[in-house]
Design an enzyme around this catalytic site. Structure first.
Site: not given
Ligand code: UGA
Length: 431
Positions: A122, A261
């Site tokens: 990124t 991320c």
């Molecule tokens: C995120 C993006 O979702 C991916 O599409 C992207 O490729 C990735 O970053 C990256 O840039 O490499 P990731 O960090 O693995 O993926 O995890 P997420 O599922 O996005 O969750 C991120 C955070 O948001 C977690 O702490 C999760 O608990 C929190 N979250 C997620 C919430 O608090 N509420 C939600 O509804 C969803």
């Protein structure tokens, strides 16, 4: 095709294994001998469901090779993916040192008539142009390159599924040949294809992550309103989310977003905005709400735990990963320790990683029940499946006081009320 990945983090290793599984000949270059030796033996170094199996299968088939040596891999490859980290500098700006270092390394060993240099890290707008300039400066005259930005959208915890089933494959490039080669390589993958220019592809990635952070911070903002008015955030968001223009997905309130991320990319987009003279107030608010979500949760514990001994379930930044980078759990633990709480924590896979940071400031338990001895209450930081359907009657017996602080809204408040718990969740009535 022969493909090289520079970097064996989530993106490089998972994508490398998936492309190897399709029958390509994949090289993955790292810079730490000890890690490369472990990878060669089938240890993926990270916990990611299904990855160890996929890695072993492709090692056995000799379709994936790990090396420290650029020359052999780079000189033979049709496509080279840059998948190194772009961590935040103290200013929040993405640190591009590794991207530019590996670009110089790649350049030295290029041999083919055409090698596609495809950046999956990124990176801020304009970086791929700089990669092109660096490689053109250092490469042998006879070797040709075409640069493309192919951002990655996989999530940790579901990385293999996401790689195989992307919503879209974005290819940004000015070179028709590069686009053709990358389309061919991505042929077995699902998802729409978006062909665009370099700058747009670079910005798509930041926009996507900032939008995801927006949904989460918006849900948390509404949870603050709900807590002040006795409204129920889940009902509010369920109803609002049914509007197809809005959608309910990724709007779960809680203790905020973490990981390597979302926090980093919001920060980087703020810096990019500042450099471009674009107003960044909106993005600043996302960060502010995210940290307020954590602080609110800490306040509840400080105010309502009838003692100082707290059991904690879940430490990773999300379920199904041992990654604790920017995990909301860490900030909360710092605050609680400072306030004199004694903590016994359990995470299905992240205990060891957290131990490296907190040493003996925290006790670590081998399972959920072992955290509860003498505990005045329980706090849940990560919504691992194994917490969702625990025997609540047994849990009540184990706790000194039947009190739960749920940072991810995993239980039904009415059920907990019936069982005699005091239950604090996010944006819902305390019962
Ligand atoms: C995120 C993006 O979702 C991916 O599409 C992207 O490729 C990735 O970053 C990256 O840039 O490499 P990731 O960090 O693995 O993926 O995890 P997420 O599922 O996005 O969750 C991120 C955070 O948001 C977690 O702490 C999760 O608990 C929190 N979250 C997620 C919430 O608090 N509420 C939600 O509804 C969803």
């Amino acid at each position: 095709m022969k493909i090289t990945f520079i970097g064996h983090g989530y993106v490089g290793l998972v994508t490398g294994c998936v492309f190897a599984d399709f029958g390509n000949d994949v090289y993955i270059i790292g810079h730490t001998k000890e890690k490369i030796e472990r990878l060669k033996k089938g240890d993926p170094l990270i916990y990611e469901p299904g990855l160890a199996e996929l890695l072993k299968k492709n090692l056995q088939a000799k379709r994936i090779h790990f090396t420290l040596d650029f020359e052999n891999a780079v000189s033979q490859s049709d496509v080279i993916f840059i998948t190194v980290g772009t961590p935040p500098k103290p200013t929040g700006e993405a640190d591009l040192t590794a991207v530019f270092d590996v670009s110089r390394q790649i350049a030295k060993f290029l041999k083919k008539n055409l090698t596609v240099i495809s950046c999956k890290s990124t990176v801020p707008v304009g970086t791929n142009k700089k990669i092109e300039t660096i490689i053109n400066k250092h490469k042998p005259k006879s070797a040709e390159i075409a640069v493309a930005s192919v951002p990655e959208f996989l999530r940790e915890g579901t990385a293999i599924h996401d790689t195989l089933n992307p919503d879209r494959v974005v290819i940004g490039s000015n070179s028709k040949k590069a686009i053709e080669i990358l389309l061919k390589l991505h042929e077995p993958l699902n998802g729409k294809r978006i062909i665009t220019d370099l700058a747009s592809a670079e910005l798509i990635k930041y926009t996507a992550n900032a939008m995801l952070a927006t949904k989460i911070s918006f849900a948390n903002l509404i949870s603050f309103y709900c807590e002040k008015t006795n409204a129920d955030v889940e009902s509010v968001l369920d109803a609002v989310g049914l509007d197809r223009r809005i959608g309910r997905i990724f709007m779960n309130p809680g203790i905020g977003y973490g990981g390597s991320c979302l926090p980093k990319d919001v920060k980087a987009l703020i810096q990019i905005g500042k450099n471009l003279g674009v107003n960044t107030n909106f993005l600043n608010s996302l960060e502010e709400i995210n940290s307020l979500a954590q602080k609110n949760f800490v306040q509840k514990i400080k105010k309502y735990l009838p003692g100082k001994k707290l059991a904690v379930w879940g430490l990773s930044f999300k379920p199904n990963t041992d990654d604790i980078r920017e995990s909301p759990a860490l900030n909360i633990l710092y605050d609680l320790l400072e306030a004199g709480f004694q903590i016994t924590a359990y995470d299905p896979v992240a205990n060891e990683n957290v131990k490296k940071i907190f040493n003996n400031q925290i006790k670590f338990a081998k399972n959920i029940w072992a955290t509860l001895k003498d505990a005045d209450g329980l706090a849940i930081f990560t919504e691992w499946n194994e917490f969702k359907q625990v025997d609540l009657t047994k849990l009540k017996k184990y706790l000194k006081h039947p009190i739960i602080f749920d940072g991810r809204n995993i239980y039904d408040p009415l059920l907990l009320k019936k069982l005699g718990f005091k239950y604090f969740s996010v944006g819902r009535k305390t019962i």
